[in-house]
Design an enzyme around this catalytic site. Sequence first.
Site, short mmCIF file in Angstrom:
data_model
loop_
_atom_site.label_atom_id
_atom_site.label_comp_id
_atom_site.label_asym_id
_atom_site.label_seq_id
_atom_site.Cartn_x
_atom_site.Cartn_y
_atom_site.Cartn_z
CE LYS A 1 -11.16 -7.81 1.64
NZ LYS A 1 -10.08 -6.93 1.24
NE ARG B 1 -3.23 -7.33 -4.53
CZ ARG B 1 -3.86 -8.17 -3.74
NH1 ARG B 1 -3.22 -8.73 -2.75
NH2 ARG B 1 -5.13 -8.45 -3.94
CB SER C 1 -4.50 -6.90 4.50
OG SER C 1 -4.10 -5.67 3.97
CG HIS D 1 -1.94 -1.03 1.31
ND1 HIS D 1 -2.06 -1.91 2.36
CD2 HIS D 1 -2.93 -1.37 0.43
CE1 HIS D 1 -3.07 -2.73 2.15
NE2 HIS D 1 -3.61 -2.44 0.98
N1 COA Z 1 0.05 -4.13 -2.05
C1 COA Z 1 -0.29 -5.14 -1.27
N2 COA Z 1 -1.57 -5.51 -1.06
C2 COA Z 1 -2.51 -4.82 -1.70
C3 COA Z 1 -2.21 -3.76 -2.53
C4 COA Z 1 -0.87 -3.41 -2.69
N3 COA Z 1 -0.49 -2.40 -3.46
N4 COA Z 1 -3.35 -3.27 -3.03
C5 COA Z 1 -4.33 -4.01 -2.52
N5 COA Z 1 -3.81 -4.96 -1.73
C6 COA Z 1 -4.54 -6.00 -1.04
C7 COA Z 1 -5.13 -5.57 0.26
O1 COA Z 1 -4.25 -5.79 1.34
C8 COA Z 1 -6.35 -6.44 0.35
O2 COA Z 1 -5.98 -7.69 0.83
P1 COA Z 1 -7.05 -8.63 1.54
O3 COA Z 1 -8.10 -8.96 0.53
O4 COA Z 1 -6.24 -9.79 1.91
O5 COA Z 1 -7.59 -7.86 2.71
C9 COA Z 1 -6.78 -6.62 -1.09
O6 COA Z 1 -5.64 -6.34 -1.86
C10 COA Z 1 -7.88 -5.70 -1.47
O7 COA Z 1 -7.43 -4.39 -1.33
P2 COA Z 1 -8.11 -3.15 -0.67
O8 COA Z 1 -7.51 -1.99 -1.37
O9 COA Z 1 -8.01 -3.13 0.80
O10 COA Z 1 -9.54 -3.32 -1.18
P3 COA Z 1 -10.77 -3.91 -0.51
O11 COA Z 1 -11.37 -4.76 -1.56
O12 COA Z 1 -10.58 -4.48 0.81
O13 COA Z 1 -11.58 -2.57 -0.30
C11 COA Z 1 -12.94 -0.72 -0.82
C12 COA Z 1 -12.36 -2.04 -1.25
C13 COA Z 1 -12.93 -0.53 0.68
C14 COA Z 1 -12.16 0.39 -1.46
C15 COA Z 1 -14.37 -0.78 -1.35
O14 COA Z 1 -15.05 -1.88 -0.79
C16 COA Z 1 -15.11 0.49 -1.07
O15 COA Z 1 -14.92 1.48 -1.75
N6 COA Z 1 -15.97 0.45 -0.02
C17 COA Z 1 -16.82 1.55 0.34
C18 COA Z 1 -18.21 1.37 -0.26
C19 COA Z 1 -18.15 1.63 -1.75
O16 COA Z 1 -18.05 2.75 -2.18
N7 COA Z 1 -18.19 0.53 -2.53
C20 COA Z 1 -18.01 0.58 -3.97
C21 COA Z 1 -19.27 0.78 -4.74
S1 COA Z 1 -20.53 -0.38 -4.38
#
Ligand code: COA
Length: 174
Positions: A43, A92, A130, A19
């Site tokens: 999650k 990724r 993560s 990140h």
């Molecule tokens: N390096 C290492 N790991 C990375 C990374 C990077 N550069 N980029 C992403 N990851 C990993 C994260 O650690 C995470 O791992 P996990 O699945 O094991 O927890 C995974 O990739 C997903 O990344 P993350 O960026 O945390 O995305 P997410 O899918 O958990 O979150 C939100 C997505 C929170 C941005 C999204 O759900 C959101 O916008 N929520 C708010 C409501 C909304 O507006 N929804 C969209 C419209 S419906």
Amino acid sequence: MPSSSALYPGSFDPVTNGHLDILDRSLSLFKHVTIVVAGNTSKNALFLPEERVELIREVVSDRKNVDVEYYSGLIMEYAAEKKVGAVIRGLRAASDFEYEFMMASMNKNLNSNVETVFMMTSQNLFFVSSSMIRELAYYGGDITPYVPSVVAKKVKEKLLSLAPSNNRPGGLHV
Ligand code: COA
């Protein structure tokens, strides 16, 4: 009008070096980046949102032009509220693509003024996530190559506080 600031949303549970790599590269494109700890309904989190915000603030305290917030609603609503025109997402592997494509498309429908900017995660970090960090720590693996040292310490403390003392896996004995 071109946007000089961007949101970098994610669940950050916990924040990793992957990140931070995306954050630092984003700061060469945008004058200001707000990291948004956001909800993901699919999650189960290890850290509470406010703990994640506090931890990220500590980790990025040496960087200028970054702030960290928690938002419990839609990211596109937050972008409209803050008048921000770009959202950064790290990509990724091919497996990230479909989910990210769907989310970017939904977000575009919700707010057509905001662009999603994808950045490829650096090659040495593309396998980090993560949940893998949480699992590695749970079984006693060394997570320090993949997260800042303060994050490694907090993950271990958190896992210790959650695991009953008579039922801890090998890595959680102190
Ligand atoms: N390096 C290492 N790991 C990375 C990374 C990077 N550069 N980029 C992403 N990851 C990993 C994260 O650690 C995470 O791992 P996990 O699945 O094991 O927890 C995974 O990739 C997903 O990344 P993350 O960026 O945390 O995305 P997410 O899918 O958990 O979150 C939100 C997505 C929170 C941005 C999204 O759900 C959101 O916008 N929520 C708010 C409501 C909304 O507006 N929804 C969209 C419209 S419906």
